[in-house]
Write a protein that holds these residues in place. Sequence first.
Motif, short mmCIF file in Angstrom:
data_model
loop_
_atom_site.label_atom_id
_atom_site.label_comp_id
_atom_site.label_asym_id
_atom_site.label_seq_id
_atom_site.Cartn_x
_atom_site.Cartn_y
_atom_site.Cartn_z
N CYS A 13 0.85 -1.18 0.00
CA CYS A 13 0.00 0.00 0.00
C CYS A 13 0.89 1.23 0.00
N ARG A 14 0.91 2.02 -1.07
CA ARG A 14 1.74 3.22 -1.16
C ARG A 14 0.86 4.46 -1.00
N THR A 30 0.13 8.64 -1.08
CA THR A 30 0.52 9.80 -1.86
C THR A 30 1.51 10.64 -1.05
N VAL A 70 4.27 2.61 3.04
CA VAL A 70 3.88 1.38 2.36
C VAL A 70 3.29 0.39 3.36
N GLY A 111 -8.21 1.92 -2.15
CA GLY A 111 -7.34 2.02 -3.31
C GLY A 111 -7.56 0.89 -4.29
N THR A 134 -5.51 -2.43 -6.64
CA THR A 134 -4.43 -3.40 -6.51
C THR A 134 -3.76 -3.69 -7.84
N ARG A 135 -2.54 -4.19 -7.73
CA ARG A 135 -1.81 -4.76 -8.87
C ARG A 135 -0.82 -5.77 -8.30
N GLU A 191 0.15 -5.20 -4.76
CA GLU A 191 0.28 -3.82 -4.31
C GLU A 191 -1.07 -3.15 -4.27
N GLN A 229 -2.59 0.50 -4.25
CA GLN A 229 -2.26 1.90 -4.51
C GLN A 229 -3.36 2.76 -3.91
N GLU A 278 -5.95 5.53 -2.67
CA GLU A 278 -6.60 6.74 -3.17
C GLU A 278 -7.01 7.63 -2.01
#
Length: 173
Positions: free
Chosen positions: A10-11, A13, A84, A123, A125-126, A155, A157, A159
Amino acid sequence: MFPTSTLIVCRFTRQARFEGRAVAARASPWQTGAMTTEERPPIVELSPEQCWKYLEKTFHGRLAVSVANRPSIYPLNYYAHDGVILFRTSPGTKLAELTVNDHVAFEADGILSDQAWSVVVQGTTRTLDTQSEIDDADELPLQPWVRTLKYRYVEIQPETITGRFFNLGPEPE
């Protein structure tokens, strides 16, 4: 279909990223001083930086996914650092659902006798595909809690990130 390893990351912003790590386990999101329990606000909205502090001090959370209007929630352990959130998984229902719908929510919380908090990240995922991503993830201090092999990396990501801090107490008269 998936690489030999999948890790959920999890990244945050740049605005939500918090570089510091010092936070006491019972730290309130404000300086309480000599305030009594009755004087403290019952609910406090947390900033993204405060949310991140709480995520860094906790190692369990829940992943929420939905496929065909059928929600599922999966408890998991994770490791949070440097903006993360990481968790590991193995092939199965959770991973299959993430391929159908990559929109997810992640929630972590904590409770003590007189305080509680909750943080929610939303968020997409990938899967981590490159060997360098997988090698980097393998170096982190994250191990499964149960005796299973979990070499899949995914991952998230973010939002949004939101959180609340609760001062617990009896209902007012």
